[in-house]
Design a protein around this motif. Sequence first.
Motif, PDB file in Angstrom:
ATOM      1  N   GLY A 291      11.395 -30.804  17.006  1.00 28.47           N
ATOM      2  CA  GLY A 291      10.719 -29.211  17.313  1.00 28.47           C
ATOM      3  C   GLY A 291       9.692 -28.674  16.521  1.00 28.47           C
TER       4      GLY A 291
ATOM      5  N   ASN B 202      14.112 -28.083  22.162  1.00 30.96           N
ATOM      6  CA  ASN B 202      12.502 -27.671  21.987  1.00 30.96           C
ATOM      7  C   ASN B 202      11.668 -28.873  22.232  1.00 30.96           C
ATOM      8  OD1 ASN B 202      12.958 -24.895  21.865  1.00 30.96           O
ATOM      9  ND2 ASN B 202      13.018 -24.856  19.719  1.00 30.96           N
ATOM     10  N   ASP B 203      12.058 -29.928  21.287  1.00 26.38           N
ATOM     11  CA  ASP B 203      11.316 -31.365  21.505  1.00 26.38           C
ATOM     12  C   ASP B 203      11.182 -31.609  22.629  1.00 26.38           C
ATOM     13  OD1 ASP B 203      10.243 -33.210  19.209  1.00 26.38           O
ATOM     14  OD2 ASP B 203      11.318 -34.339  20.703  1.00 26.38           O
TER      15      ASP B 203
END
Length: 497
Positions: free
Chosen positions: A477, A399-400
């Motif tokens: 994230g 996600n990050d």
Amino acid sequence: MDSLQLYSVARCLEESFAGQMLRGTEVQQGVAILYFPRGRLYLAYQRTPVGLFWADALAQVPKPAGSAAILGQKLRGFRLVSLELPWADRILRLRFAQTGLDRQEKSWSLLAECFGARGAILLLDDEERIHWASRWDTLEQDPARILPQASYQPPPKTQSWEDLPSPLLLLHPKQRERFGDAALEQIAALLQGPSCQPWWQGGVGTEPYPLWFDGEAVAIPIAEAVRWRAPAARVQRGQQTASAVGVREQEALRLRRRQQRLREDLAKWQDARTEEARRHAAALFASPDRVHSGGILLLPEYRSDGVGEIELAIPVGKYLHAYAQELMRRAQRAERARQRIGDELARVDAALRRLPEQDIAPGIATGSSDKPRSRRPVGIEEREVDGFNILWGKNARANDYLSFRLGQPHDLWLHVQDLHGSHVLIRRQNPQQGVPAEVLRQAAEIALQHSASQSLSAEVDWTELRNVSRHPQGGAGRVLYRRFQTLRVRRPGSTRN
């Protein structure tokens, strides 16, 4: 530069750079570099010479790294509106703006406190809150001005232009003695005259000023006087460059420390309890599956030398086969860890063996792995819908990477509201490209499917990626976002009541 010089430079360079879109940023050794199509702006805030300078544009903008990547993510695609000096001090404000999909204007302010060792670069939003800074203060500092999400306050001694007793105070102290009351008229003419009028280099000193000096002087246009010239590196007396032998010894020491840490980790994962977990799991699978009331359970163990007995503590309410699966996962995780550590240990050993034969330049480390340092993490999936690529991450690291490394500011970002879940990205070619409602709906369904929600429908927030930022106290994230819209979707295949 003092405030008078900075004011003149800002007025002059604003003519060339205002209206241009920012292409990238870089922060290095107290200098922030802003890349525009027509050139580069150098904000030197913590080194000599301090001030605002410019240089020709590069054909290819370097990829930002570290904190500059966050700054570039927020400002990419924004246009420079103005260069200002809001206070009678060396504090420069660069205003950026952009018109979003909703036709609302979004803006950022990049503030440069050009104070030398005490200087800083800060990114402010519309409400003057600090979102990014080249340095942060601590709560114990007095005063603590530069804190995450705090409202920006200039240094206590900063004065406004109206409160300044005399413009002569803007002059450098070494040059102030050269002027009298007659210089006030020249300064007033400077502040009201043409923005790029010539600078005059005096016969004494090295600081150029947009004023007339007594004696010989040479007229230099401001735009030429403030071309960026990288200062020469200062070498202390008696200081010598490290030899290749010294660098090789440092690299060998680093590799040995890495080798020792890997061996310690390998010893932990080679604990005998890993093999015991496999034995216990096999014994549980050989027994009928049932819910256990907790406590010690005696299990038969079938070995080559006969049948033995195992005493195994089972948690309350656990199915025997489910607990056996947990034990097997522990053993498999340990086996994978031993494999990875063993491979890395082999690479470090090989690097140590090759080290005496390598030519090492001073200041350059060889590294223990041939793998690239930056690569796309595992856990990013992709789907194409009506010509649009939709990507989502399946773990925090993915996600990050998706939101802050892979995405572009004009991409659409989606996340299920108020719950943990995947970051979903809809790639767009440019900020003006429209996204069909069906594409947006399917992306929102993906966000719902890969979230912690257990309901058949949920609210999914969506916005442009430029409105998403990392959480100041969060890990990978975790984000904050603003100026979003919400779409309610149902899980694919579910029917309405």
